[in-house]
Design an enzyme around this catalytic site. Structure first.
Site, mmCIF file in Angstrom:
data_model
loop_
_atom_site.group_PDB
_atom_site.id
_atom_site.type_symbol
_atom_site.label_atom_id
_atom_site.label_comp_id
_atom_site.label_asym_id
_atom_site.label_seq_id
_atom_site.Cartn_x
_atom_site.Cartn_y
_atom_site.Cartn_z
ATOM 1 N N HIS A 205 125.907 74.172 -37.472
ATOM 2 C CA HIS A 205 127.355 74.347 -37.370
ATOM 3 C C HIS A 205 128.032 72.988 -37.160
ATOM 4 O O HIS A 205 129.076 72.707 -37.744
ATOM 5 C CB HIS A 205 127.708 75.259 -36.188
ATOM 6 C CG HIS A 205 127.231 76.666 -36.349
ATOM 7 N ND1 HIS A 205 127.283 77.327 -37.553
ATOM 8 C CD2 HIS A 205 126.707 77.546 -35.460
ATOM 9 C CE1 HIS A 205 126.808 78.552 -37.393
ATOM 10 N NE2 HIS A 205 126.451 78.707 -36.141
ATOM 11 N N ASP A 479 116.728 67.261 -51.556
ATOM 12 C CA ASP A 479 115.442 67.954 -51.646
ATOM 13 C C ASP A 479 114.429 67.155 -52.452
ATOM 14 O O ASP A 479 113.226 67.228 -52.184
ATOM 15 C CB ASP A 479 115.626 69.347 -52.262
ATOM 16 C CG ASP A 479 115.963 70.401 -51.205
ATOM 17 O OD1 ASP A 479 115.754 70.127 -50.009
ATOM 18 O OD2 ASP A 479 116.435 71.490 -51.575
ATOM 19 N N CYS A 526 124.187 64.895 -57.245
ATOM 20 C CA CYS A 526 124.988 65.685 -56.293
ATOM 21 C C CYS A 526 124.413 65.656 -54.879
ATOM 22 O O CYS A 526 124.885 66.361 -54.007
ATOM 23 C CB CYS A 526 125.142 67.128 -56.770
ATOM 24 S SG CYS A 526 123.638 68.101 -56.701
#
EC number: 2.7.3.9
Length: 602
Positions: A205, A479, A526
């Site tokens: 969060h 990733d 990205c």
């Protein structure tokens, strides 16, 4: 003696989850150290204690209702969803009944009963086969602690301390719940210039909200609460994850210069946001934004975004038991598309699994196909694997995107592709969705391009074959680095090994770009690397003409692009991919940028 201890310089490191630097005085919010009072109560006082529990639940619920009603204008509307989930946990009847029963049968005070409930729940989480509950146990901890703070009055003391903090506050805490983050942003007079938490990762969060609200934040900082004291002077670098506690006099001078330079730079860059991202030798680059929220897009446009290069659609699904139906999804995508006013929007299909999980109740209600427990979820049923295993979910999302895309420039992007079979199966479902929409005579976009994310070494190796089946590709560097180097960047123990300058990473990126160029297919970046100013020359040298990044980095990257010649970058890139280690890569990049515009553009 104490003054000497307080002024001692120390350096800490964590995971930077936003951008920019902050310098201010520490305000320690040590919520994790709350010691719940423990005492026995008489049979006559049992009802009184249960009444205190009921009153605390009611009070916290009212506070959350107020937060929901007056969520700050600069906070995205999805914050409301997070707060509503938090409220559901506070009002959980199972929790209330269990704590009430403990008060009655064990004749103990409510704070102690809550603590016992929490301890048993945490033991249960450790043994559960449900990955979502295991990952989200922190939310239960936040709820119990929040109720305990209400009962003891500790919450008001904490809030008063923060309210009375000096200007330029660096908040230091164990962890922040979504309610904590929103509460902090409600007080606009609070000059919050940085956040440091011991817990948390890139998808926490704190990370999500700090990126949206442009607050420098570093999470996963081991030992922060034992090292940092109230009013210590703290420097936070969310670009590198570095924290300096009580820097030296000479460091303070440099830090203050850098903070002023950052403010001046942001002001200059903001004014220049409408200028073209073009090199000295006329190589033009499109700069887009990575977005996780539907709201707050006006600020992104003000920063010069030329579209959305990555919309993380999974955040529409996470943290809720009732998943969004087709119409709700369509309306969210349409709001995104309309706000971008004709600029291209790339929507990544739902990328759950790993560190982003649907709730157990959502999976139960929707009969999702997934393993009960995955020992290694990062290598499990996630991203495209999850959606292909649950075609109803996938088709519903595709229908919503196609309908929202009517008359607009929208692209669909498939995450974590590793084989031709995955692309072909996904495209088959997309065609099925189109057939359904035609039969139902619903308006939609027939010609939405379908692309892939290249974020696995396997996808790089087979990039030519994969791109023959796709309309475009985007390199997900986060990733790609993780899977190439075998490093979990959210794990502080190995986070320093997560290295975007590793020669293997650079060579894989070059190989993917070459494959795309050979297939004459567009390819963009990205991941976070796309927003790194120092990596811009490498991407220009490869011929990358589209970068998507955290919005705040767009003006910075644009300035860097405008200061360079692509021909110079091409020569540098040839040296970078031949480097033997990351140290050599960094040295070449530093030398290149330190030479200055005069030499680099020649």
């Amino acid at each position: 003696m104490s003054e000497k201890l307080v002024s001692q310089r120390q350096e800490l490191r964590g995971v930077g989850v936003s951008s920019g630097i902050g310098f201010g005085h520490a305000r320690v919010m040590q919520t994790s150290s709350l010691q719940a009072p423990r005492y026995s109560v008489t049979a006559e006082d049992v009802d009184k204690e249960i009444g205190r529990l009921r009153k605390s639940v009611s009070s916290v619920s009212r506070e959350l209702d107020q937060m929901i009603r007056r969520s700050p204008k600069k906070a995205p509307k999805e914050v409301k969803t997070f707060l509503e989930v938090f409220k559901l946990l506070v009002n959980d009847s199972t929790m209330f009944d269990d704590v009430s029963d403990r008060i009655q049968t064990q004749q103990i005070n409510v704070e102690w009963a809550l603590q016992k409930h929490l301890e048993d729940m945490l033991k249960l989480f450790d043994s559960l086969t449900d990955a979502y509950l295991a990952e989200r146990s922190d939310d239960i901890v936040h709820v119990i602690r929040r109720l305990q703070e209400e009962l003891t009055g500790e919450r008001r003391k904490i809030q008063e301390k923060v309210r009375n903090a000096q200007s330029e506050v660096i908040l230091v805490t164990n962890d922040l719940s979504i309610a904590d983050v929103i509460w902090l942003t409600e007080y606009e007079e609070l000059d919050l210039v940085g956040i440091v938490t011991e817990k948390g990762g890139p998808t926490s969060h704190t990370a999500l909200l700090s990126q949206t609200l442009f607050i420098p934040a570093v999470v996963g900082v081991a030992g922060a609460l034992s090292v940092i004291k109230n009013n210590d002077r703290i420097f936070v670098d969310s670009n590198s994850g570095q924290i300096i506690c009580n820097p030296t006099a000479s460091e303070i001078k440099e830090i203050e210069r850098n903070v002023k330079a950052q403010e001046k730079k942001y002001s200059q860059l903001y004014r220049a946001r409408r200028r073209v991202a073009e090199t000295k030798d006329k190589f033009r680059v499109t700069l887009k934004a990575n977005v996780a929220m539907v709201s707050g897009l006006d600020e992104i446009l003000h920063l010069g975004a030329q579209g959305v290069g990555l919309f993380r659609s999974e955040y529409l699904f996470m943290g809720r038991d009732n998943l969004p139906e087709e119409r709700e999804q369509m309306e969210s995508y349409r709001e995104l598309i309309d706000t971008m006013a004709g600029r291209p929007v790339t929507i990544r299909t739902i990328d759950v699994g790993g560190d982003k999980l649907l709730s157990a109740e959502a999976r139960k209600r929707n009969y999702f196909s997934s393993a009960e427990k995955e020992d290694n979820p990062a290598l499990g049923l996630r991203a495209i694997r999850f959606t292909l295993a649950n075609p109803n979910l996938f088709i519903t999302q595709i229908r919503a995107i196609l309908r929202a895309a009517s008359g607009a420039d929208v692209r669909i992007m498939l995450p974590m592709i590793s084989s031709l079979q995955e692309i072909r199966e996904a495209k088959r479902y997309i065609e099925l969705a189109k057939t359904q929409l035609r039969e139902e005579k619903l308006e939609f976009n027939e010609f939405v391009p379908v692309g892939i994310m290249i974020e696995l070494p396997a996808a790089v190796i087979c990039a030519e074959e994969l791109l023959a089946e796709a309309d475009f590709a985007s390199l997900g560097t986060n990733d790609l680095i993780q899977y190439t180097l075998g490093v979990d960047r959210g794990n502080p123990s190995v986070a320093p090994l997560y290295d975007e300058c590793h020669p293997a990473v650079l060579r894989l990126i070059r190989a993917a770009v070459k494959a795309a160029q050979k297939q004459n297919k567009p390819i963009s970046i990205c991941g976070e690397m796309g927003g790194r100013r120092e990596m811009v020359p490498f991407f220009l040298g490869l011929g990358i003409n589209e970068l998507s990044m955290v919005p705040m980095q767009i003006p910075i990257v644009k300035e860097m692009i405008r200061s360079l010649k692509r021909s110079s970058c091409q020569r540098l890139t040839l040296k970078l991919v031949k480097s033997r280690d990351s140290g050599e890569v960094r040295k070449l990049l530093e030398q290149f940028t330190e030479k200055g515009v005069e030499e680099n553009v020649g």
